[in-house]
Design a protein around this motif. Structure first.
Motif, short mmCIF file in Angstrom:
data_model
loop_
_atom_site.label_atom_id
_atom_site.label_comp_id
_atom_site.label_asym_id
_atom_site.label_seq_id
_atom_site.Cartn_x
_atom_site.Cartn_y
_atom_site.Cartn_z
N LEU A 174 42.25 46.42 49.12
CA LEU A 174 43.06 45.34 48.55
C LEU A 174 42.59 44.93 47.16
N ILE A 175 41.29 45.11 46.89
CA ILE A 175 40.78 44.79 45.55
C ILE A 175 41.54 45.60 44.50
N PHE A 176 41.85 46.85 44.84
CA PHE A 176 42.58 47.71 43.90
C PHE A 176 44.08 47.41 43.91
N THR A 177 44.63 47.18 45.08
CA THR A 177 46.09 47.09 45.18
C THR A 177 46.66 45.72 44.86
N LYS A 178 45.89 44.67 45.06
CA LYS A 178 46.43 43.32 44.86
C LYS A 178 46.04 42.68 43.54
N LEU A 179 44.89 43.03 42.99
CA LEU A 179 44.48 42.41 41.74
C LEU A 179 45.26 42.97 40.55
#
Length: 234
Positions: free
Chosen positions: A188-193
């Motif tokens: 999620l660090i990659f996909t949401k930020l």
């Protein structure tokens, strides 16, 4: 015509089997670099065949997808564990599994969580880059990266624990749960930020029932603006 629920269930189970087979060759290989390289065949098959793997889909987490992701992980884990256990009954030498599992179970909880985040990040890189470029190195390199680094993959751990016939205590279940969450956080660090515009096409959590398929969000791609003369505006 097969139902959406049937497709979801079958594709999740098949993904778990692929990871389970990867676990078997990783443990059976006398050369760790060869084992990590061959492990990537499992994820490559999942991507090409369109199977559903929790660590590849969790990057598109939304509250409405929570049950689907949990159900996906449970099916992945059951299939992966059943596969590795089945092969532990054969003549293949899998004795190295006990060393691997002892390291995992004797680690601290926060270390397991951090290592799980690293694995989640690598899984996102593998999924996203392969879907964009279709180059097998985009799968092989992240897999070898997280396997050689000792990162924690929740589905693979189900296979490793079953292969070693670990008696799961409440502490072991808690550790596995932390790894499940850690894999999600790392992705999620990659996909949401910094989500790209077409991320849903790559990482979308598939529908479990027909009614969810009809309410899935539609990605609308904007055409470039043009001036009065028909020239594209930059």
């Amino acid at each position: 015509m097969q139902s959406t629920f049937y497709q979801f269930t079958l594709k999740s189970l098949l993904a778990g089997i692929c990871i389970g087979l990867g676990c078997v060759i990783y443990i059976a290989s006398p050369i760790v670099y060869v084992g990590t390289f061959l492990f990537s065949l499992g994820l490559m098959t999942i991507l090409i065949k369109g199977y559903y793997l929790y660590t590849g889909k969790v990057g598109d987490f939304t509250p409405s997808a929570t049950f689907r992701l949990i159900y996906m992980f449970v099916l992945n884990g059951i299939a992966c564990g059943a596969t590795t256990y089945l092969f532990s009954l054969t003549r293949i030498d899998l004795s190295h599994i006990h060393d691997v599992v002892n390291v995992k179970l004797n680690d601290t909880m926060y270390s397991s969580f951090i290592l799980a985040m690293g694995c989640g990040a690598m899984m996102h890189i593998a999924y996203y880059c392969f879907n964009k470029g279709k180059n097998p190195l985009y799968v092989i390199m992240p897999i070898m990266f997280f396997m050689l680094a000792g990162f924690e993959h929740c589905v693979a751990n189900c296979g490793f624990f079953a292969m070693a016939q670990v008696h799961m205590t409440p502490e072991h279940w808690l550790r596995l749960a932390l790894i499940v969450v850690g894999n999600g956080v790392g992705s999620l660090i990659f996909t949401k930020l910094l989500p790209p515009a077409d991320l849903h096409d790559v990482h979308g959590v598939p529908p479990l029932f027909e009614r969810e398929a009809t309410t899935a969000p539609v990605v609308v791609k904007k055409s470039p603006d043009k001036d009065a003369q028909g020239n594209t505006r930059i």
